[in-house]
Motif scaffolding. Structure first.
Motif, PDB file in Angstrom:
ATOM      1  N   ARG A 198       0.885  -1.188  -0.051  1.00  0.00           N
ATOM      2  CA  ARG A 198       0.038  -0.082   0.114  1.00  0.00           C
ATOM      3  C   ARG A 198       0.980   1.295  -0.192  1.00  0.00           C
ATOM      4  N   LYS A 199       1.774   1.232   0.754  1.00  0.00           N
ATOM      5  CA  LYS A 199       2.789   2.520   0.814  1.00  0.00           C
ATOM      6  C   LYS A 199       3.413   2.518  -0.474  1.00  0.00           C
ATOM      7  N   ALA A 200       3.965   1.370  -0.989  1.00  0.00           N
ATOM      8  CA  ALA A 200       4.497   1.688  -2.708  1.00  0.00           C
ATOM      9  C   ALA A 200       3.418   2.096  -3.412  1.00  0.00           C
ATOM     10  N   ALA A 201       2.261   1.562  -3.404  1.00  0.00           N
ATOM     11  CA  ALA A 201       1.096   2.200  -4.108  1.00  0.00           C
ATOM     12  C   ALA A 201       0.888   3.687  -4.072  1.00  0.00           C
ATOM     13  N   VAL A 202       0.742   3.980  -2.955  1.00  0.00           N
ATOM     14  CA  VAL A 202       0.589   5.475  -2.700  1.00  0.00           C
ATOM     15  C   VAL A 202       1.907   6.434  -2.991  1.00  0.00           C
ATOM     16  N   LEU A 203       3.147   5.683  -2.835  1.00  0.00           N
ATOM     17  CA  LEU A 203       4.314   6.773  -3.316  1.00  0.00           C
ATOM     18  C   LEU A 203       4.071   6.740  -5.115  1.00  0.00           C
ATOM     19  N   ILE A 204       3.561   5.539  -5.508  1.00  0.00           N
ATOM     20  CA  ILE A 204       3.689   5.514  -7.190  1.00  0.00           C
ATOM     21  C   ILE A 204       2.432   6.547  -7.362  1.00  0.00           C
ATOM     22  N   GLU A 205       1.402   6.687  -6.723  1.00  0.00           N
ATOM     23  CA  GLU A 205       0.264   7.695  -7.283  1.00  0.00           C
ATOM     24  C   GLU A 205       0.775   8.799  -6.924  1.00  0.00           C
ATOM     25  N   ARG A 206       1.430   9.309  -5.779  1.00  0.00           N
ATOM     26  CA  ARG A 206       2.090  10.774  -5.748  1.00  0.00           C
ATOM     27  C   ARG A 206       3.001  11.286  -6.730  1.00  0.00           C
ATOM     28  N   LYS A 207       3.865  10.221  -7.076  1.00  0.00           N
ATOM     29  CA  LYS A 207       4.780  10.373  -8.052  1.00  0.00           C
ATOM     30  C   LYS A 207       4.158  10.723  -9.459  1.00  0.00           C
ATOM     31  N   ALA A 208       3.182   9.954  -9.717  1.00  0.00           N
ATOM     32  CA  ALA A 208       2.281  10.282 -10.870  1.00  0.00           C
ATOM     33  C   ALA A 208       1.543  11.310 -10.874  1.00  0.00           C
ATOM     34  N   ALA A 209       1.160  11.907  -9.740  1.00  0.00           N
ATOM     35  CA  ALA A 209       0.297  13.083  -9.653  1.00  0.00           C
ATOM     36  C   ALA A 209       1.330  14.167  -9.812  1.00  0.00           C
ATOM     37  N   ARG A 210       2.667  14.015  -9.180  1.00  0.00           N
ATOM     38  CA  ARG A 210       3.657  15.165  -9.220  1.00  0.00           C
ATOM     39  C   ARG A 210       4.199  15.155 -10.689  1.00  0.00           C
ATOM     40  N   ASP A 211       4.174  13.986 -11.665  1.00  0.00           N
ATOM     41  CA  ASP A 211       4.758  14.170 -12.756  1.00  0.00           C
ATOM     42  C   ASP A 211       3.710  14.832 -13.569  1.00  0.00           C
ATOM     43  N   ALA A 212       2.462  14.633 -13.444  1.00  0.00           N
ATOM     44  CA  ALA A 212       1.079  15.136 -14.373  1.00  0.00           C
ATOM     45  C   ALA A 212       1.059  16.559 -13.767  1.00  0.00           C
ATOM     46  N   ARG A 213       1.422  17.013 -12.722  1.00  0.00           N
ATOM     47  CA  ARG A 213       1.783  18.645 -12.423  1.00  0.00           C
ATOM     48  C   ARG A 213       2.589  19.187 -13.122  1.00  0.00           C
ATOM     49  N   TYR A 214       4.033  18.501 -13.238  1.00  0.00           N
ATOM     50  CA  TYR A 214       5.161  19.128 -13.708  1.00  0.00           C
ATOM     51  C   TYR A 214       4.844  19.021 -15.248  1.00  0.00           C
ATOM     52  N   ALA A 215       4.357  17.877 -15.753  1.00  0.00           N
ATOM     53  CA  ALA A 215       3.967  17.915 -17.357  1.00  0.00           C
ATOM     54  C   ALA A 215       2.998  19.208 -17.638  1.00  0.00           C
ATOM     55  N   ALA A 216       2.097  19.325 -16.778  1.00  0.00           N
ATOM     56  CA  ALA A 216       1.029  20.474 -17.120  1.00  0.00           C
ATOM     57  C   ALA A 216       1.734  21.724 -17.124  1.00  0.00           C
ATOM     58  N   ARG A 217       2.605  21.992 -16.034  1.00  0.00           N
ATOM     59  CA  ARG A 217       3.316  23.229 -15.881  1.00  0.00           C
ATOM     60  C   ARG A 217       4.142  23.373 -17.082  1.00  0.00           C
ATOM     61  N   LYS A 218       4.947  22.308 -17.901  1.00  0.00           N
ATOM     62  CA  LYS A 218       5.871  22.300 -18.908  1.00  0.00           C
ATOM     63  C   LYS A 218       4.999  22.786 -19.838  1.00  0.00           C
ATOM     64  N   ALA A 219       3.678  22.082 -20.206  1.00  0.00           N
ATOM     65  CA  ALA A 219       2.871  22.395 -21.222  1.00  0.00           C
ATOM     66  C   ALA A 219       2.528  23.822 -21.370  1.00  0.00           C
ATOM     67  N   LYS A 220       1.970  24.155 -20.023  1.00  0.00           N
ATOM     68  CA  LYS A 220       1.678  25.624 -19.954  1.00  0.00           C
ATOM     69  C   LYS A 220       2.894  26.601 -20.505  1.00  0.00           C
ATOM     70  N   ALA A 221       3.703  26.302 -20.057  1.00  0.00           N
ATOM     71  CA  ALA A 221       4.937  27.127 -20.418  1.00  0.00           C
ATOM     72  C   ALA A 221       5.096  27.192 -21.508  1.00  0.00           C
ATOM     73  N   ARG A 222       5.158  26.141 -22.378  1.00  0.00           N
ATOM     74  CA  ARG A 222       5.303  26.139 -23.936  1.00  0.00           C
ATOM     75  C   ARG A 222       4.188  27.018 -24.574  1.00  0.00           C
ATOM     76  N   ARG A 223       3.104  27.304 -23.993  1.00  0.00           N
ATOM     77  CA  ARG A 223       2.096  27.707 -24.912  1.00  0.00           C
ATOM     78  C   ARG A 223       2.503  29.127 -25.002  1.00  0.00           C
TER      79      ARG A 223
END
Length: 124
Positions: free
Chosen positions: A99-124
């Motif tokens: 469960r801890k590993a799954a939570v860490l994976i979900e957090r990393k995925a959410a963090r990566d999604a925010r980072y990708a969204a920020r990068k996409a926003k900056a490219r526009r």
């Protein structure tokens, strides 16, 4: 109340003396200790006593064996319960780690999604 007893002291004294005499005669009538019949009776009593003692020893041995078996069964049951408890705790620890590993994976995925969204926003 009973009728008056007309016996006097002499009658009671004679009765007492005759009772004592009868006891003495009964004692004297016993066969001597070296009589074969008395020896046979004594041996029979001794054999009965030995058999009784043997039965007591056998019952005691059976009781001790039963107690040992019960103690062994209890110890085996406690060991099985302990092994089951250890297995449950290990399983719980493994599930908690998953469960801890799954939570860490979900957090990393959410963090990566925010980072990708920020990068996409900056490219526009």
């Amino acid at each position: 109340m009973g009728a008056f007893d007309y016996r006097n002291f002499d009658d009671r004294k004679k009765n007492s003396a005759s009772a004592k005499q009868m006891l003495l005669e009964k004692f004297k009538a016993r066969p001597p200790a070296d009589d074969p019949e008395m020896i046979a009776k004594a041996e029979a009593r001794a054999a009965i006593a030995r058999a009784r003692e043997e039965r007591i020893r056998e019952r005691e041995a059976a009781r001790i064996a039963a107690e040992k078996a019960a103690a062994e069964a209890k110890r085996a049951r406690e060991e099985a319960e302990l092994a089951a408890q250890i297995a449950r705790e290990e399983e719980e620890a493994r599930l908690a780690a998953e469960r801890k590993a799954a939570v860490l994976i979900e957090r990393k995925a959410a963090r990566d999604a925010r980072y990708a969204a920020r990068k996409a926003k900056a490219r526009r």
